[in-house]
Scaffold this motif. Structure first.
Motif, mmCIF file in Angstrom:
data_model
loop_
_atom_site.group_PDB
_atom_site.id
_atom_site.type_symbol
_atom_site.label_atom_id
_atom_site.label_comp_id
_atom_site.label_asym_id
_atom_site.label_seq_id
_atom_site.Cartn_x
_atom_site.Cartn_y
_atom_site.Cartn_z
ATOM 1 N N THR A 53 -65.011 27.693 25.407
ATOM 2 C CA THR A 53 -64.684 26.913 26.316
ATOM 3 C C THR A 53 -64.549 25.320 26.103
ATOM 4 O OG1 THR A 53 -66.827 26.227 27.286
ATOM 5 C CG2 THR A 53 -65.624 28.543 28.196
ATOM 6 N N GLY A 54 -63.453 24.713 26.644
ATOM 7 C CA GLY A 54 -63.604 23.233 26.491
ATOM 8 C C GLY A 54 -62.403 22.462 27.561
ATOM 9 N N THR A 55 -62.272 21.344 26.968
ATOM 10 C CA THR A 55 -61.528 20.411 28.204
ATOM 11 C C THR A 55 -60.042 20.457 27.947
ATOM 12 O OG1 THR A 55 -63.224 19.054 28.778
ATOM 13 C CG2 THR A 55 -60.922 18.243 29.052
ATOM 14 N N ALA A 56 -59.169 20.694 28.679
ATOM 15 C CA ALA A 56 -57.687 21.013 28.149
ATOM 16 C C ALA A 56 -56.882 20.067 28.988
ATOM 17 C CB ALA A 56 -56.886 22.315 28.752
ATOM 18 N N ALA A 57 -55.625 19.372 28.420
ATOM 19 C CA ALA A 57 -54.999 18.524 29.096
ATOM 20 C C ALA A 57 -53.635 18.613 28.726
ATOM 21 C CB ALA A 57 -55.487 16.975 28.965
ATOM 22 N N ALA A 58 -52.481 18.272 29.652
ATOM 23 C CA ALA A 58 -51.212 18.440 29.575
ATOM 24 C C ALA A 58 -50.176 17.285 30.234
ATOM 25 C CB ALA A 58 -50.604 19.869 30.162
ATOM 26 N N LEU A 59 -49.220 16.963 29.639
ATOM 27 C CA LEU A 59 -48.262 16.096 30.117
ATOM 28 C C LEU A 59 -46.850 16.605 29.858
ATOM 29 C CD1 LEU A 59 -47.766 13.175 31.323
ATOM 30 C CD2 LEU A 59 -47.256 12.543 28.888
ATOM 31 N N ARG A 60 -46.228 16.580 31.406
ATOM 32 C CA ARG A 60 -45.016 17.312 31.500
ATOM 33 C C ARG A 60 -43.826 16.253 31.910
ATOM 34 N NH1 ARG A 60 -48.190 21.994 32.050
ATOM 35 N NH2 ARG A 60 -47.443 23.805 31.297
ATOM 36 N N LEU A 61 -42.729 16.499 31.581
ATOM 37 C CA LEU A 61 -41.646 15.554 32.099
ATOM 38 C C LEU A 61 -40.409 16.745 32.117
ATOM 39 C CD1 LEU A 61 -40.064 12.731 32.596
ATOM 40 C CD2 LEU A 61 -39.231 13.009 30.208
ATOM 41 N N GLY A 62 -39.689 16.579 33.217
ATOM 42 C CA GLY A 62 -38.784 17.504 33.610
ATOM 43 C C GLY A 62 -37.787 17.156 34.845
ATOM 44 N N TYR A 63 -36.879 18.292 35.262
ATOM 45 C CA TYR A 63 -35.879 17.765 36.205
ATOM 46 C C TYR A 63 -35.985 19.062 37.122
ATOM 47 C CZ TYR A 63 -31.802 15.967 38.435
ATOM 48 O OH TYR A 63 -30.798 15.290 39.295
ATOM 49 N N LEU A 64 -35.924 18.735 38.489
ATOM 50 C CA LEU A 64 -35.855 19.827 39.561
ATOM 51 C C LEU A 64 -34.588 19.946 40.266
ATOM 52 C CD1 LEU A 64 -39.379 19.929 41.065
ATOM 53 C CD2 LEU A 64 -38.407 21.892 39.794
ATOM 54 N N TRP A 65 -33.766 21.073 40.522
ATOM 55 C CA TRP A 65 -32.780 21.069 41.298
ATOM 56 C C TRP A 65 -33.157 21.566 42.939
ATOM 57 C CZ3 TRP A 65 -32.291 21.715 36.248
ATOM 58 C CH2 TRP A 65 -31.310 20.812 35.622
ATOM 59 N N HIS A 66 -32.715 20.968 43.850
ATOM 60 C CA HIS A 66 -33.548 21.532 45.131
ATOM 61 C C HIS A 66 -32.713 22.639 45.620
ATOM 62 C CE1 HIS A 66 -35.301 21.449 48.981
ATOM 63 N NE2 HIS A 66 -33.911 21.082 49.542
ATOM 64 N N GLY A 67 -33.244 23.454 46.444
ATOM 65 C CA GLY A 67 -32.651 24.526 46.936
ATOM 66 C C GLY A 67 -33.821 25.429 47.698
ATOM 67 N N PRO A 68 -33.329 26.739 48.322
ATOM 68 C CA PRO A 68 -34.317 27.540 49.149
ATOM 69 C C PRO A 68 -35.412 27.809 48.042
ATOM 70 C CG PRO A 68 -32.226 28.323 49.181
ATOM 71 C CD PRO A 68 -31.841 27.264 48.367
ATOM 72 N N VAL A 69 -35.390 27.763 46.897
ATOM 73 C CA VAL A 69 -36.724 27.740 45.664
ATOM 74 C C VAL A 69 -36.054 26.866 44.820
ATOM 75 C CG1 VAL A 69 -37.661 28.821 43.820
ATOM 76 C CG2 VAL A 69 -37.236 30.030 46.042
ATOM 77 N N ASP A 70 -36.939 25.442 44.674
ATOM 78 C CA ASP A 70 -36.599 24.580 43.657
ATOM 79 C C ASP A 70 -36.499 25.253 42.330
ATOM 80 O OD1 ASP A 70 -36.441 22.905 45.519
ATOM 81 O OD2 ASP A 70 -38.285 21.902 45.564
ATOM 82 N N PHE A 71 -35.626 24.940 41.357
ATOM 83 C CA PHE A 71 -35.705 25.310 40.022
ATOM 84 C C PHE A 71 -35.374 23.970 39.053
ATOM 85 C CE2 PHE A 71 -33.403 26.959 36.264
ATOM 86 C CZ PHE A 71 -34.092 27.859 35.802
ATOM 87 N N GLY A 72 -35.904 24.199 37.852
ATOM 88 C CA GLY A 72 -36.257 23.187 36.964
ATOM 89 C C GLY A 72 -36.386 23.492 35.522
ATOM 90 N N VAL A 73 -36.320 22.356 34.519
ATOM 91 C CA VAL A 73 -36.481 22.698 33.214
ATOM 92 C C VAL A 73 -37.635 21.541 33.067
ATOM 93 C CG1 VAL A 73 -34.409 23.533 32.533
ATOM 94 C CG2 VAL A 73 -34.836 20.922 32.585
ATOM 95 N N GLU A 74 -38.622 21.934 32.063
ATOM 96 C CA GLU A 74 -39.594 20.908 31.577
ATOM 97 C C GLU A 74 -39.889 21.026 29.963
ATOM 98 O OE1 GLU A 74 -43.011 22.539 33.434
ATOM 99 O OE2 GLU A 74 -43.487 23.960 32.040
ATOM 100 N N ALA A 75 -40.364 20.152 29.621
ATOM 101 C CA ALA A 75 -40.965 19.774 28.335
ATOM 102 C C ALA A 75 -42.157 19.119 28.241
ATOM 103 C CB ALA A 75 -39.879 19.101 27.381
ATOM 104 N N GLY A 76 -42.854 19.147 27.340
ATOM 105 C CA GLY A 76 -44.214 18.482 27.597
ATOM 106 C C GLY A 76 -45.075 18.891 26.010
ATOM 107 N N TYR A 77 -46.465 18.464 26.465
ATOM 108 C CA TYR A 77 -47.340 18.422 25.288
ATOM 109 C C TYR A 77 -48.645 18.957 25.893
ATOM 110 C CZ TYR A 77 -50.045 17.284 21.171
ATOM 111 O OH TYR A 77 -50.895 17.465 19.800
ATOM 112 N N VAL A 78 -49.497 19.906 25.483
ATOM 113 C CA VAL A 78 -50.733 20.433 25.665
ATOM 114 C C VAL A 78 -51.688 20.277 24.880
ATOM 115 C CG1 VAL A 78 -50.157 22.618 25.299
ATOM 116 C CG2 VAL A 78 -51.766 22.102 27.039
#
Length: 203
Positions: A53-78
């Motif tokens: 076990t350890g400590t995890a961290a993540a940073l993400r950047l992305g874009y969401l398109w609004h709809g009945p279910v929001d859908f998007g893409v993301e990129a990041g680092y963990v």
């Protein structure tokens, strides 16, 4: 970990508006998370110690398109924290530390209900780098070294949270990262599960 999680929660409440409307437009977003990582690896019998076990961290950047279910893409680092192992065999002590981290590229979705609550899911490609530091100690001396392997794996995750405003939300996510990499001398193949508190800001 608790200290970081509470800091994120305080940030969310400080920026919250008096009402919490659900997201109703397309949006660029950035999110940051911190929490707990658990390496799912086989145990070895004998005088063997393993801290998975350890400590995890993540940073993400992305874009969401609004709809009945929001859908998007993301990129990041963990950063998935460290796996620590040690093995005593007679008078020989072997120790190793493994730190897995990597770049993410994938898709994400979000479904809102009860005005401001939401559930989410994500998944995609993980390009991981596993850094290994090792040390072997004997009565006549010791030897140490390090190595690194890179490779392509994948990640999936689910979560739930609350929109404090049209811009700011706080959530709890569980993600599984499949780390897979190899060279002629070293290989890494493991699943790492993480629980993270995540703050997201939408522009």
């Amino acid at each position: 970990m608790i200290k970081y999680a509470m800091s994120l929660a305080a940030l969310a409440f400080a920026g919250a508006c008096s009402s919490a409307p659900a997201q109703d437009r397309n949006a660029l977003f950035v999110s940051a998370g911190v929490g707990h990582a658990d390496y799912h690896v086989d145990e070895v019998a004998g005088n063997y110690y393993q801290d998975t076990t350890g400590t995890a961290a993540a940073l993400r950047l992305g874009y969401l398109w609004h709809g009945p279910v929001d859908f998007g893409v993301e990129a990041g680092y963990v950063d998935l924290g460290e796996l620590k192992t040690s093995l005593i065999s007679g008078a020989v002590l072997e120790e190793a530390k493994v730190n897995a981290k990597g770049w993410l590229l994938g898709a994400t979705g979000k479904y809102h209900f009860a005005d401001a609550w939401f559930v989410s899911a994500r998944g995609g490609w993980l390009h991981a780098s596993s850094d290994v530091d090792y040390r072997v100690s004997t009565p006549v001396g010791s030897m140490s070294g390090s190595s690194s392997v890179d490779g392509d794996g994948w990640y999936t995750g689910i979560g739930a949270g609350y929109d404090f405003s049209s811009h700011l939300s706080l959530g709890l996510n569980y993600d599984n990262y499949h780390v897979k990499a190899s060279t002629d001398d070293v290989s890494a193949d493991a699943n790492v599960g993480t629980w993270m508190v995540t703050a997201e800001y939408r522009f």
